[in-house]
Design an enzyme around this catalytic site. Structure first.
Site, PDB file in Angstrom:
ATOM      1  N   HIS A  10      -4.688   8.596  -4.690  1.00  0.00           N
ATOM      2  CA  HIS A  10      -3.215   8.658  -4.437  1.00  0.00           C
ATOM      3  C   HIS A  10      -2.284   8.143  -5.308  1.00  0.00           C
ATOM      4  O   HIS A  10      -2.647   7.329  -6.299  1.00  0.00           O
ATOM      5  CB  HIS A  10      -3.104   7.644  -2.922  1.00  0.00           C
ATOM      6  CG  HIS A  10      -3.862   7.845  -1.952  1.00  0.00           C
ATOM      7  ND1 HIS A  10      -4.519   7.000  -1.492  1.00  0.00           N
ATOM      8  CD2 HIS A  10      -4.313   9.069  -1.403  1.00  0.00           C
ATOM      9  CE1 HIS A  10      -5.256   7.482  -0.357  1.00  0.00           C
ATOM     10  NE2 HIS A  10      -5.160   8.826  -0.269  1.00  0.00           N
ATOM     11  N   TYR A  44      -3.165  -4.536  -1.650  1.00  0.00           N
ATOM     12  CA  TYR A  44      -2.263  -3.795  -2.588  1.00  0.00           C
ATOM     13  C   TYR A  44      -0.921  -4.466  -2.759  1.00  0.00           C
ATOM     14  O   TYR A  44      -0.461  -4.885  -1.762  1.00  0.00           O
ATOM     15  CB  TYR A  44      -2.073  -2.309  -2.317  1.00  0.00           C
ATOM     16  CG  TYR A  44      -3.327  -1.479  -1.979  1.00  0.00           C
ATOM     17  CD1 TYR A  44      -3.510  -0.397  -2.998  1.00  0.00           C
ATOM     18  CD2 TYR A  44      -4.057  -1.548  -0.986  1.00  0.00           C
ATOM     19  CE1 TYR A  44      -4.493   0.566  -2.699  1.00  0.00           C
ATOM     20  CE2 TYR A  44      -5.138  -0.570  -0.751  1.00  0.00           C
ATOM     21  CZ  TYR A  44      -5.279   0.488  -1.640  1.00  0.00           C
ATOM     22  OH  TYR A  44      -6.215   1.374  -1.400  1.00  0.00           O
TER      23      TYR A  44
END
Length: 177
Positions: free
Chosen positions: A60, A130
């Site tokens: 991604h 994240y």
């Protein structure tokens, strides 16, 4: 915190500061001033994933102008983290980096913008935290098909979302940074 260079420009493995006492462990995963010496990085969003064993997430990235750098930390389980440099002007263009992250380690990975990121979960309930320096933008969310890069994922039948299976092959990809 100690930053170690890798085979991708501005991608660092970070050995985080850990304190252990009778209560347990304390790990500092971010310090603004320290990070500023390596990469401009201001946290704008934070999220986490919990993945089953043999799950591949990625590869991604966010397209311009919503590209972002990521700080990745494994809070439970273990993963093989994988990054590919998609920056045409980078001296490490198309280099692939992989590193095992584990909750038993205090390491993080700082990934610069212009790189696609993914991972293989090695255990059930592997959790990745994240921190990113831009806000998510659905129209600019993108990826590269994980199996189209020159990397052995060490698994023949991974769990992969339909979305991730639909990404462009690296050889057909045109929107490099």
């Amino acid at each position: 915190m100690k930053f170690k260079e890798t085979n991708i420009e501005n991608l660092y493995i970070i050995n985080n500061k850990e304190s252990i006492d009778e209560r347990g462990n304390f790990v500092k995963t971010f310090h603004f001033t320290t990070f500023s010496n390596f990469l401009k990085f201001e946290i704008k969003e934070q999220y986490y994933t919990i993945s089953k064993k043999n799950t591949i997430r990625g590869l991604h990235f966010q397209k311009r102008p919503y590209e972002h750098s990521k700080l990745i930390y494994c809070i439970n389980g273990s993963v093989i983290d994988v990054v590919i440099d998609l920056r045409k002007k980078s001296k490490t263009f198309l280099n692939i980096f992989s590193h095992k992250l584990s909750s038993k380690s205090t390491q993080s990975i700082l990934i610069p913008y212009g790189c696609a990121h993914g991972f293989l979960s090695l255990e059930d309930n592997s959790s990745i935290l994240y921190n990113v320096d831009s806000e998510y933008n659905k129209e600019n969310d993108s990826g590269i098909l994980y199996s189209s890069i020159d990397f052995d994922w060490l698994i023949s039948d991974p769990i992969v979302s339909d979305r991730d299976k639909g990404f462009d092959l690296l050889k057909d990809f045109k929107n490099f940074f």
